[in-house]
Scaffold this motif. Structure first.
Motif, PDB file in Angstrom:
ATOM      1  N   GLU A   1     -45.532  38.815 -35.367  1.00 47.24           N
ATOM      2  CA  GLU A   1     -45.141  38.560 -36.755  1.00 47.24           C
ATOM      3  C   GLU A   1     -46.201  37.743 -37.480  1.00 47.24           C
ATOM      4  O   GLU A   1     -46.482  37.972 -38.653  1.00 47.24           O
ATOM      5  N   ARG A   2     -46.834  36.835 -36.768  1.00 50.40           N
ATOM      6  CA  ARG A   2     -47.890  36.031 -37.381  1.00 50.40           C
ATOM      7  C   ARG A   2     -49.094  36.870 -37.730  1.00 50.40           C
ATOM      8  O   ARG A   2     -49.720  36.693 -38.786  1.00 50.40           O
ATOM      9  N   SER A   3     -49.452  37.796 -36.854  1.00 51.47           N
ATOM     10  CA  SER A   3     -50.605  38.662 -37.124  1.00 51.47           C
ATOM     11  C   SER A   3     -50.371  39.549 -38.336  1.00 51.47           C
ATOM     12  O   SER A   3     -51.302  39.856 -39.075  1.00 51.47           O
ATOM     13  N   LYS A   4     -49.120  39.933 -38.571  1.00 51.29           N
ATOM     14  CA  LYS A   4     -48.805  40.749 -39.744  1.00 51.29           C
ATOM     15  C   LYS A   4     -48.974  39.945 -41.025  1.00 51.29           C
ATOM     16  O   LYS A   4     -49.423  40.471 -42.045  1.00 51.29           O
ATOM     17  N   ARG A   5     -48.588  38.663 -40.964  1.00 60.03           N
ATOM     18  CA  ARG A   5     -48.718  37.810 -42.170  1.00 60.03           C
ATOM     19  C   ARG A   5     -50.178  37.519 -42.467  1.00 60.03           C
ATOM     20  O   ARG A   5     -50.558  37.322 -43.626  1.00 60.03           O
ATOM     21  N   GLU A   6     -51.001  37.465 -41.420  1.00 60.73           N
ATOM     22  CA  GLU A   6     -52.417  37.152 -41.629  1.00 60.73           C
ATOM     23  C   GLU A   6     -53.179  38.361 -42.145  1.00 60.73           C
ATOM     24  O   GLU A   6     -54.207  38.271 -42.749  1.00 60.73           O
TER      25      GLU A   6
END
Length: 245
Positions: free
Chosen positions: A240-245
């Motif tokens: 999920e963090r990689s998607k936000r980045e």
């Protein structure tokens, strides 16, 4: 009269410019939860039953009387109740706890058996604690490992987790570092869903050649390295963090 008005005006301007408020006087450096746990002398789950002021000291303390539900540190401690001491208000980094509420807290165990806590520490309502964090407190936080903010890992002097240069150097030499993208977010994946722990590394083996000129340095090289526990919740958070980045 003008002599008195000028300093007053300057004081008002200074306060407005810098936003000075007593309630905002407490400033804390971010520390990763596992590092904090390993440095704390007391860690427990407590239930607050009384909130009062101790006016016997030069600086008044706020005293929380608590029932102890579970002690994590020190492991040998066996008490039914304990008092948590903190500054009287948030301007002095005092914790504001509620009666009839259960908390997970880290603090300094003092010689008189009481515990000192403050806003720069870690005291949270138990209902907000993730299951992986409780597992860490229960024994999965490996205190032979160190968590380092990867943004400042090349500049040890200004490390935001307050590790000294020698400690970081030793961790780097002995494969004891786990890197985190930052400590400022209380909900980042590493602190909320994982813990830094040692695992056996087949690529590391004890040095056999004692004649090697670097033997004195290499002989302390461990056969394990520190890595984040890659459980499903942690991996999901990373995705999920990689998607936000």
């Amino acid at each position: 009269m003008k002599l008195f008005i000028l300093p007053m005006l300057l004081s008002i301007i200074f306060i407005n410019l810098y936003g000075i408020r007593l309630t905002n006087a407490c400033t804390c450096m971010p520390i990763q939860l596992q590092n904090f746990f390993c440095r704390a002398s007391f860690a427990a789950i407590v239930y607050v039953i009384k909130d009062e002021f101790n006016r016997s000291n030069i600086i008044d303390d706020r005293v929380y009387t608590t029932n102890v539900i579970q002690v994590f540190k020190p492991s040998s401690m066996n008490v039914e109740s304990i008092k948590l001491l903190t500054a009287q208000d948030s301007a002095m980094c005092g914790e504001d706890l509620r009666v009839n509420q259960t908390y997970l807290t880290l603090g300094e165990l003092m010689e008189d058996g009481q515990v000192r806590i403050n806003l720069c520490g870690f005291t949270r309502e138990l209902s907000s604690i993730k299951s992986q964090q409780l597992e860490g407190f229960s024994g999965k936080y490996d205190c032979d490992c160190l968590v380092t903010d990867e943004r400042i890992s090349s500049n040890w002097r200004y490390g935001s987790d307050k590790l000294n240069n020698l400690e970081k150097l030793r961790a780097t030499m002995n494969n004891r570092n786990c890197y985190s993208p930052g400590f400022r977010s209380p909900s980042h994946c590493e602190s909320s869903y994982s813990f830094c722990r040692r695992i056996e590394d087949p690529n590391l083996s004890p040095v056999q050649n004692e004649g090697d000129t670097s033997y004195q340095l290499q002989r302390a090289k461990p056969t394990s390295t520190c890595e984040w526990d890659r459980n499903p919740d942690y991996l999901r958070c990373l995705e999920e963090r990689s998607k936000r980045e």
